[in-house]
Design a protein around this motif. Structure first.
Motif, PDB file in Angstrom:
ATOM      1  N   LEU A 137     -12.944  -1.816   6.733  1.00  0.00           N
ATOM      2  CA  LEU A 137     -11.738  -1.206   5.847  1.00  0.00           C
ATOM      3  C   LEU A 137     -11.229  -2.376   5.025  1.00  0.00           C
ATOM      4  O   LEU A 137     -11.002  -3.522   5.459  1.00  0.00           O
ATOM      5  CB  LEU A 137     -10.426  -0.757   6.747  1.00  0.00           C
ATOM      6  CG  LEU A 137      -9.278  -0.138   6.112  1.00  0.00           C
ATOM      7  CD1 LEU A 137      -9.770   1.221   5.451  1.00  0.00           C
ATOM      8  CD2 LEU A 137      -8.118   0.180   7.062  1.00  0.00           C
ATOM      9  N   THR A 138     -11.313  -2.255   3.928  1.00  0.00           N
ATOM     10  CA  THR A 138     -10.833  -3.181   2.721  1.00  0.00           C
ATOM     11  C   THR A 138      -9.808  -2.701   1.658  1.00  0.00           C
ATOM     12  O   THR A 138      -9.635  -1.499   1.569  1.00  0.00           O
ATOM     13  CB  THR A 138     -11.923  -3.750   2.039  1.00  0.00           C
ATOM     14  OG1 THR A 138     -12.669  -2.722   1.406  1.00  0.00           O
ATOM     15  CG2 THR A 138     -13.027  -4.451   2.823  1.00  0.00           C
ATOM     16  N   GLU A 139      -9.293  -3.839   1.286  1.00  0.00           N
ATOM     17  CA  GLU A 139      -8.230  -3.351   0.053  1.00  0.00           C
ATOM     18  C   GLU A 139      -9.020  -3.627  -1.381  1.00  0.00           C
ATOM     19  O   GLU A 139      -9.705  -4.488  -1.490  1.00  0.00           O
ATOM     20  CB  GLU A 139      -7.032  -4.200  -0.041  1.00  0.00           C
ATOM     21  CG  GLU A 139      -6.058  -3.976   1.159  1.00  0.00           C
ATOM     22  CD  GLU A 139      -5.554  -2.360   1.148  1.00  0.00           C
ATOM     23  OE1 GLU A 139      -5.257  -1.876   0.139  1.00  0.00           O
ATOM     24  OE2 GLU A 139      -5.567  -1.777   2.239  1.00  0.00           O
ATOM     25  N   SER A 149      -7.063   1.445  -0.372  1.00  0.00           N
ATOM     26  CA  SER A 149      -7.721   1.248   0.769  1.00  0.00           C
ATOM     27  C   SER A 149      -9.207   2.055   0.816  1.00  0.00           C
ATOM     28  O   SER A 149      -9.194   2.966   0.239  1.00  0.00           O
ATOM     29  CB  SER A 149      -7.139   1.596   1.990  1.00  0.00           C
ATOM     30  OG  SER A 149      -6.036   0.926   2.118  1.00  0.00           O
ATOM     31  N   ARG A 151     -12.628   2.620   3.000  1.00  0.00           N
ATOM     32  CA  ARG A 151     -13.351   2.524   4.438  1.00  0.00           C
ATOM     33  C   ARG A 151     -14.878   2.953   4.133  1.00  0.00           C
ATOM     34  O   ARG A 151     -15.188   3.899   3.688  1.00  0.00           O
ATOM     35  CB  ARG A 151     -12.538   3.802   5.462  1.00  0.00           C
ATOM     36  CG  ARG A 151     -13.433   3.450   6.846  1.00  0.00           C
ATOM     37  CD  ARG A 151     -12.660   4.361   7.793  1.00  0.00           C
ATOM     38  NE  ARG A 151     -12.299   5.902   7.238  1.00  0.00           N
ATOM     39  CZ  ARG A 151     -10.854   6.372   7.268  1.00  0.00           C
ATOM     40  NH1 ARG A 151     -10.100   5.541   8.012  1.00  0.00           N
ATOM     41  NH2 ARG A 151     -10.727   7.393   6.750  1.00  0.00           N
TER      42      ARG A 151
END
Length: 190
Positions: A137-139, A149, A151
């Protein structure tokens, strides 16, 4: 920032080339898991080898996600860094990506370095195993400057088959899959 990204990209490429050359010389084209490596390194074992993949994807147009097309790809993963890490390369008609995945036992998390050229993208991420899937999970920042966000999930399906999804996450219960790919291990028979 760009200068540090170029340095990181150069380091990733140098490590990948040296490690791959060592693996090919000593252990075959895909390397081997080091028996002394943390047991979690085997969490990505399902993707070791060369896989033929087929994907469909969506693009954001006029305020909506719309189906934009399909593409075929080849995804190859191998053990590197003396069997303590995994390096994979994804290629399709529009991109070529390299990822190095190293498990950090101190934090019980995968440290991931991702690089793509044309356009240049270099980023770091972390992943964990969740219910048998590998989840990152990243921004992210959209071209219009909005933060969102993302995923990315590897879903091992069966021996030699996995699914890879990329989602835009709006809330814990709301997301949209923007890239959905199924990969099957390439036959070694000639």
């Amino acid at each position: 920032m760009l200068n540090s990204s170029k340095k990181l990209l150069g380091l990733l490429c140098a490590v990948a080339q040296l490690s791959c050359a060592s693996s090919v010389d000593q252990q075959g084209i895909y390397g081997m898991l080091n028996p002394s490596a943390p047991p979690q390194v085997s969490q990505y074992a399902f993707m070791i080898g060369t896989f033929d993949c087929h994907a469909w994807y969506r693009e954001f147009r006029d305020g909506h996600w719309v189906e934009a097309g399909e593409r075929d790809a080849v995804w190859t993963a191998r053990y590197v860094l003396d069997g303590y890490a995994i390096m994979d390369e994804y290629r399709d008609e529009t991109s070529n990506n390299v990822v190095v995945r190293v498990f950090d036992p101190a934090d019980n998390v995968w440290r991931i370095q991702y690089a793509r050229a044309n356009p240049t993208v270099v980023r770091s991420a972390a992943a964990r195993e969740v219910d048998g899937n590998m989840v990152m999970l990243t921004e992210q920042v959209s071209p219009s400057g909005h933060t969102y966000s993302e995923r990315v999930t590897f879903h091992p399906l069966a021996d030699g088959v996995y699914r890879w999804t990329q989602e835009v996450v709006y809330s814990p219960t709301s997301s949209v899959i923007i890239f959905d790919m199924r990969c099957a291990r390439r036959s070694t028979a000639h």
